[in-house]
Design a protein around this motif. Structure first.
Motif, PDB file in Angstrom:
ATOM      1  N   SER A  67      66.808  -1.095 -69.248  1.00  0.00           N
ATOM      2  CA  SER A  67      65.885  -1.882 -70.064  1.00  0.00           C
ATOM      3  C   SER A  67      65.447  -3.190 -69.398  1.00  0.00           C
ATOM      4  N   THR A  69      63.162  -5.074 -67.144  1.00  0.00           N
ATOM      5  CA  THR A  69      61.838  -4.859 -66.571  1.00  0.00           C
ATOM      6  C   THR A  69      61.553  -5.836 -65.437  1.00  0.00           C
ATOM      7  N   LYS A  72      60.977  -9.219 -66.872  1.00  0.00           N
ATOM      8  CA  LYS A  72      62.219  -9.913 -67.213  1.00  0.00           C
ATOM      9  C   LYS A  72      62.830 -10.535 -65.956  1.00  0.00           C
TER      10      LYS A  72
END
Length: 118
Positions: A67, A69, A72
């Motif tokens: 999760s 990315t 991020k």
């Protein structure tokens, strides 16, 4: 506190203990600024380490680290420089690590540590 928040806090505590056992020194937790939040800040020798922790109770929807990315990671690089400036500290370098914690609450959590995410 919501169950999701409790899981996240438990994951961060698990990650911090794991990193300390690996020789890193935790110097900050849940640091916030207008640009976002850093889960854990650690020091590894003379290197500043920004740690993103992802915790899940099962892998039904994928592994925790899946999760994270590119957006991020980009934000974490920005936050690393802001954290260092806010604390008036200099390091020989910095890196972004990620710790995935898979914890269904029934036993020992599974931990995956990725150093220097790119």
């Amino acid at each position: 506190m919501l169950a999701k928040d409790q899981l996240g806090r438990r994951g961060e505590a698990t990650a911090a203990a794991y990193l300390q056992q690996a020789g890193l020194r935790i110097v900050d937790r849940n640091w916030r600024c207008p640009a976002g939040e850093i889960d854990l800040v650690a020091v590894d020798g003379s290197t500043l380490v920004i740690v993103e922790v992802k915790t899940r109770s099962s892998d039904d929807f994928g592994q925790p680290l899946e999760s994270i990315t590119a957006a991020k990671l980009e934000r974490l690089y920005l936050l690393a420089s802001r954290w260092a400036r806010a604390h008036s500290l200099r390091f020989s370098g910095f890196r972004i690590d990620a710790v995935g914690v898979l914890d269904d609450g029934s036993g020992t959590p599974r931990i995956e540590h990725v150093r220097a995410m790119i």
